[in-house]
Scaffold this active site. Structure first.
Site, PDB file in Angstrom:
ATOM      1  N   ASP A   1      -7.064   6.092  12.543  1.00 36.42           N
ATOM      2  CA  ASP A   1      -5.652   6.447  12.448  1.00 36.42           C
ATOM      3  C   ASP A   1      -5.408   7.750  11.692  1.00 36.42           C
ATOM      4  O   ASP A   1      -4.547   8.538  12.062  1.00 36.42           O
ATOM      5  CB  ASP A   1      -4.855   5.290  11.840  1.00 36.42           C
ATOM      6  CG  ASP A   1      -4.728   4.126  12.815  1.00 36.42           C
ATOM      7  OD1 ASP A   1      -4.693   4.397  14.035  1.00 36.42           O
ATOM      8  OD2 ASP A   1      -4.666   2.963  12.379  1.00 36.42           O
TER       9      ASP A   1
ATOM     10  N   ASP B   1       0.819  -1.219   0.000  1.00 34.94           N
ATOM     11  CA  ASP B   1       0.000   0.000   0.000  1.00 34.94           C
ATOM     12  C   ASP B   1       0.851   1.266   0.000  1.00 34.94           C
ATOM     13  O   ASP B   1       0.629   2.169  -0.817  1.00 34.94           O
ATOM     14  CB  ASP B   1      -0.943   0.034   1.214  1.00 34.94           C
ATOM     15  CG  ASP B   1      -2.063  -0.995   1.090  1.00 34.94           C
ATOM     16  OD1 ASP B   1      -1.864  -2.024   0.407  1.00 34.94           O
ATOM     17  OD2 ASP B   1      -3.134  -0.779   1.686  1.00 34.94           O
TER      18      ASP B   1
ATOM     19  N   SER C   1      -6.319  -6.646   7.690  1.00 34.38           N
ATOM     20  CA  SER C   1      -5.623  -5.398   7.970  1.00 34.38           C
ATOM     21  C   SER C   1      -4.966  -5.549   9.334  1.00 34.38           C
ATOM     22  O   SER C   1      -5.644  -5.720  10.340  1.00 34.38           O
ATOM     23  CB  SER C   1      -6.623  -4.239   7.970  1.00 34.38           C
ATOM     24  OG  SER C   1      -6.010  -3.115   8.559  1.00 34.38           O
TER      25      SER C   1
ATOM     26  N   ARG D   1       0.395   6.379  16.901  1.00 34.84           N
ATOM     27  CA  ARG D   1       0.251   7.403  15.862  1.00 34.84           C
ATOM     28  C   ARG D   1       0.874   8.744  16.209  1.00 34.84           C
ATOM     29  O   ARG D   1       1.554   9.344  15.382  1.00 34.84           O
ATOM     30  CB  ARG D   1      -1.234   7.595  15.487  1.00 34.84           C
ATOM     31  CG  ARG D   1      -1.892   6.325  15.001  1.00 34.84           C
ATOM     32  CD  ARG D   1      -1.221   5.742  13.745  1.00 34.84           C
ATOM     33  NE  ARG D   1      -1.735   4.421  13.477  1.00 34.84           N
ATOM     34  CZ  ARG D   1      -0.998   3.299  13.479  1.00 34.84           C
ATOM     35  NH1 ARG D   1       0.296   3.368  13.699  1.00 34.84           N
ATOM     36  NH2 ARG D   1      -1.545   2.147  13.232  1.00 34.84           N
TER      37      ARG D   1
HETATM   38  N1  ARG Z   1      -9.286  -0.121  15.770  1.00 33.69           N
HETATM   39  C1  ARG Z   1      -7.994   0.058  16.371  1.00 33.69           C
HETATM   40  C2  ARG Z   1      -7.810   1.511  16.741  1.00 33.69           C
HETATM   41  O1  ARG Z   1      -8.447   2.349  16.175  1.00 33.69           O
HETATM   42  C3  ARG Z   1      -6.871  -0.448  15.481  1.00 33.69           C
HETATM   43  C4  ARG Z   1      -6.662   0.284  14.181  1.00 33.69           C
HETATM   44  C5  ARG Z   1      -5.511  -0.184  13.309  1.00 33.69           C
HETATM   45  N2  ARG Z   1      -5.541  -1.597  13.117  1.00 33.69           N
HETATM   46  C6  ARG Z   1      -5.595  -2.216  11.951  1.00 33.69           C
HETATM   47  N3  ARG Z   1      -5.675  -3.512  11.956  1.00 33.69           N
HETATM   48  N4  ARG Z   1      -5.580  -1.575  10.816  1.00 33.69           N
HETATM   49  O2  ARG Z   1      -6.997   1.837  17.576  1.00 33.69           O
END
Ligand code: ARG
Length: 403
Positions: free
Chosen positions: A125, A16, A179, A96
């Site tokens: 995110d 990606d 993911s 993040r």
């Molecule tokens: N839902 C979780 C959060 O918002 C994880 C997000 C990222 N995880 C992922 N598998 N893309 O903190």
């Protein structure tokens, strides 16, 4: 479209972000600097360098952020016993702001006017990256290709890769993979069959914890040392923050500690289902509560518990660098001055249970609480008056109600 001079891209080297790199170079026709961080996701970083070189990137930044991640982000959060919606240890949420901080730092250093990330338009995110950038440097623009380009499906993404000679690994050719977001604190898995919350997660989603049925039949006893609210040692051996968390992940993973199957409320508005594995974090939360149980005053502990959901929600929603998070952090950090000592836990088939705790700063008094004869002056008649006065309003209320 606004003219952009130079972009710093958060780059994993995966399919990606490789596509995003190409798309940025084409769309903006400017230099793209890549930034790849080791947060303990357990992936080699050198392949990312090679791929960035192949894509013509001149300035390739790679940094090991594991110690900073644990000491400046994970441990401060653990001091609060933070859990979102009662269960989620915030493993993605807390990573993040750290990545955003470094993107902004590099952007300033190289004179870039924008940063870019590969988070999609439906998730949390993107919010966390962008609110952090806003709070750290309002002059820096954020580019989120997933919200801007015309690619709307996995098929179109693969087509774009083919067209631009971006190698697609064979395991990425078929249907969309899960993911996954991983770092030293957790592994989060979403998507595919997990999108149906009525369906049981398949065994193979779990990556860093064994199935409880396969966990050792013998329990493992560990002792964690704390100083001022932070873990500093395991079984008497002092270690750095990242080394400690790595060790607790190893221990927890072996005993199946820290699995969570959760439906949560995303900030952007929808519910989502995910599988989390947070072995070390789960051990540390139990241990931290254990050491707090003997070192914190009751009212102090209860106040911490009252603000905790608010603090956790701020982190979940991306407000790490906001003034109210910093204010709550100051309160939490202040509370930890005497949170020092040792906690012993038993790891056994999915559980991490505190079995003993001790501290030179303990508020616990066996003499005071004992059922036996005690040297400490405690007048039992005082309890009578204490209850009589606390019951005063209850007696008035009950009499009025005619009970
Ligand atoms: N839902 C979780 C959060 O918002 C994880 C997000 C990222 N995880 C992922 N598998 N893309 O903190």
């Amino acid at each position: 479209m606004t003219k952009i001079e130079k972009i710093v891209l958060s780059y994993s080297g995966g399919l990606d972000t490789s596509i995003i790199l190409k798309w940025l170079q084409e769309t903006y026709g400017c230099e793209v600097v890549t930034f790849t961080a080791d947060l303990g996701q357990g992936e080699e970083l050198e392949p990312a360098r090679a791929k960035a070189e192949m894509a013509g990137v001149k300035d390739i930044r790679i940094a090991d952020l594991r110690e900073e991640f644990v000491s400046d982000f994970v441990f401060p959060m653990l001091r609060a016993n933070a859990l979102y919606e009662g269960q989620y240890l915030l493993g993605s949420s807390i990573a993040r702001p750290l990545i955003a901080k470094h993107l902004v730092g590099i952007a300033r250093e190289v004179g870039a006017d924008a940063v870019a990330h590969g988070a999609t338009g439906k998730g949390n995110d993107q919010i966390r990256f962008e609110l952090a950038v806003n709070a750290l440097d309002p002059s820096i623009k954020v580019i989120a290709p997933w919200r801007q380009w015309n690619i709307r499906s996995r098929m179109q993404l693969l087509e774009y890769a083919e067209k631009h000679h971006i190698p697609v690994p064979s395991d990425k050719r078929g249907e969309a993979p899960f993911s996954i977001d991983a770092n030293l604190l957790h592994t989060s898995t979403e998507g595919k069959s997990l999108e149906n919350p009525a369906e049981v997660a398949p065994d193979h989603v779990y990556q860093r914890t064994v199935d409880p049925f396969d966990a050792p039949d013998a329990p493992e006893i560990i002792t964690i040392g704390f100083e001022r609210g932070d873990p500093v040692s395991v079984n008497g051996k002092a270690m750095t923050p990242a080394a400690l968390l790595t060790e607790f992940n190893e221990l927890g993973g072996r005993h199946s500690v820290g699995r969570l199957d959760l439906v949560e409320n995303r900030f952007i508005g929808m519910k989502s289902r995910g599988i989390y594995e947070t072995p070390g974090g789960t051990i540390l939360l139990a241990a931290h509560r254990g050491i707090e149980s003997i070192t914190l005053d009751r009212a102090a502990a209860h106040l911490k518990d009252e603000i905790m959901p608010r603090y956790a929600e701020l982190i979940y929603n991306g407000f790490w660098f906001a003034p109210e998070r910093e204010m709550l952090q100051a309160l939490i950090d202040h509370s930890q001055a005497f949170v020092s000592g040792e906690v012993t836990l038993r790891l056994y088939k999915g559980s991490a249970s505190v079995i003993s705790r001790a501290s030179p700063c303990s508020l616990y008094s066996a003499d005071l609480v004992t059922f036996e004869e005690s040297a400490i002056a405690f007048d039992h008649h005082d309890a009578e008056g204490f209850i009589r006065l606390n019951g005063l309003r209850l007696r008035s209320w009950a009499a009025r109600n005619g009970r």
